[in-house]
Scaffold this active site. Sequence first.
Site, PDB file in Angstrom:
ATOM      1  N   HIS A 103       0.833  -1.212   0.000  1.00  0.00           N
ATOM      2  CA  HIS A 103       0.000   0.000   0.000  1.00  0.00           C
ATOM      3  C   HIS A 103       0.862   1.255   0.000  1.00  0.00           C
ATOM      4  O   HIS A 103       0.444   2.306  -0.461  1.00  0.00           O
ATOM      5  CB  HIS A 103      -0.894   0.036   1.239  1.00  0.00           C
ATOM      6  CG  HIS A 103      -1.797  -1.143   1.377  1.00  0.00           C
ATOM      7  ND1 HIS A 103      -2.730  -1.481   0.431  1.00  0.00           N
ATOM      8  CD2 HIS A 103      -1.901  -2.082   2.355  1.00  0.00           C
ATOM      9  CE1 HIS A 103      -3.380  -2.555   0.822  1.00  0.00           C
ATOM     10  NE2 HIS A 103      -2.893  -2.949   1.971  1.00  0.00           N
ATOM     11  N   HIS A 114       5.435   6.866   6.530  1.00  0.00           N
ATOM     12  CA  HIS A 114       5.169   6.304   5.197  1.00  0.00           C
ATOM     13  C   HIS A 114       4.706   7.421   4.273  1.00  0.00           C
ATOM     14  O   HIS A 114       4.532   8.563   4.709  1.00  0.00           O
ATOM     15  CB  HIS A 114       4.131   5.188   5.310  1.00  0.00           C
ATOM     16  CG  HIS A 114       2.820   5.672   5.839  1.00  0.00           C
ATOM     17  ND1 HIS A 114       2.473   5.614   7.169  1.00  0.00           N
ATOM     18  CD2 HIS A 114       1.783   6.304   5.224  1.00  0.00           C
ATOM     19  CE1 HIS A 114       1.289   6.157   7.335  1.00  0.00           C
ATOM     20  NE2 HIS A 114       0.844   6.587   6.174  1.00  0.00           N
ATOM     21  N   HIS A 118       2.440   8.942   0.627  1.00  0.00           N
ATOM     22  CA  HIS A 118       1.321   8.885  -0.315  1.00  0.00           C
ATOM     23  C   HIS A 118       1.611   9.838  -1.471  1.00  0.00           C
ATOM     24  O   HIS A 118       2.046  10.973  -1.239  1.00  0.00           O
ATOM     25  CB  HIS A 118       0.017   9.336   0.343  1.00  0.00           C
ATOM     26  CG  HIS A 118      -0.381   8.535   1.537  1.00  0.00           C
ATOM     27  ND1 HIS A 118      -1.203   7.435   1.457  1.00  0.00           N
ATOM     28  CD2 HIS A 118      -0.065   8.663   2.847  1.00  0.00           C
ATOM     29  CE1 HIS A 118      -1.382   6.924   2.667  1.00  0.00           C
ATOM     30  NE2 HIS A 118      -0.705   7.650   3.543  1.00  0.00           N
ATOM     31  N   THR A 146      -6.336   7.062   7.229  1.00  0.00           N
ATOM     32  CA  THR A 146      -6.776   7.220   5.831  1.00  0.00           C
ATOM     33  C   THR A 146      -6.813   5.878   5.092  1.00  0.00           C
ATOM     34  O   THR A 146      -7.024   5.850   3.882  1.00  0.00           O
ATOM     35  CB  THR A 146      -5.856   8.193   5.054  1.00  0.00           C
ATOM     36  OG1 THR A 146      -4.552   7.612   4.939  1.00  0.00           O
ATOM     37  CG2 THR A 146      -5.767   9.543   5.747  1.00  0.00           C
TER      38      THR A 146
HETATM   39 ZN    ZN Z   1      -0.798   7.629   5.540  1.00  0.00          ZN
END
Ligand code: ZN
Length: 246
Positions: free
Chosen positions: A84, A111, A113, A197
């Site tokens: 992901h 992390h 996005h 999220t």
């Molecule tokens: Zn995130």
Amino acid sequence: MKHFTGKAALLAFTLLPLAAFASHWSYDGSESPEHWSQLSDEYKTCQQGMNQSPINIDATLNAHLHPLDFHYGKGPDVVLNNGHTIQATVDPKTADSITLDGQNFVLQQFHFHAPSENTIHGKHAAMEMHLVHKNAAGEIAVVAVMFDVGAASPELDKLWSVMPSKAENEAKLKSSLDINKLIPEDRTYWRFSGSLTTPPCSEGVTWLVMKHPLTLSASQLEKFTHTMHHDNNRPVQPTHGRVVVE
Ligand SMILES: [Zn+2]
């Protein structure tokens, strides 16, 4: 008959452990964000929640928040491709932390996005980093840092150079990473209440979005999006009267 029973037993054996795992989800096709709530009863909040993230940060209330108080030292040892996102895992024992409302929130992982999940006045940044922290009560505070395309980030390169290209693979960092260099010097921020999220979209998360972006190069961005194969941002969610303070 005996053969049939054996087959049924095998089927039960293979199906049962699957039920114990969280349901699969993704960012495209039949498991994309608009379907998350239908994938599992545990993901209902993704649809029914009233304080979901990300949001578009637009009107804000000036509460004269002090710049955010970081205590980052040791940093991560390992970078994981979990399918992901690309995630740097921090040993919570190292106690990299922030102070919020007089409480200590310890960094767990960070992390990325791309494009950004939260938007500012309707605009996405090229990438958004989420630093996920927990306090002693298990409450979550996420610090978000936006990245625009510009100069390359040498600190990101320490993750990117060992970034596993395949999902469910991790790699050790070759040189130590200074997380402080992944935080803008100007530590003013927007604060609001939101959620994870990603499924299960749990609420009660304190969001702290740094106002000032950092930069990454076009090729650094390309390497990330190529590794993820597609955008990995959840679309912005209704604010339902929530207030963003600064
Ligand atoms: Zn995130």
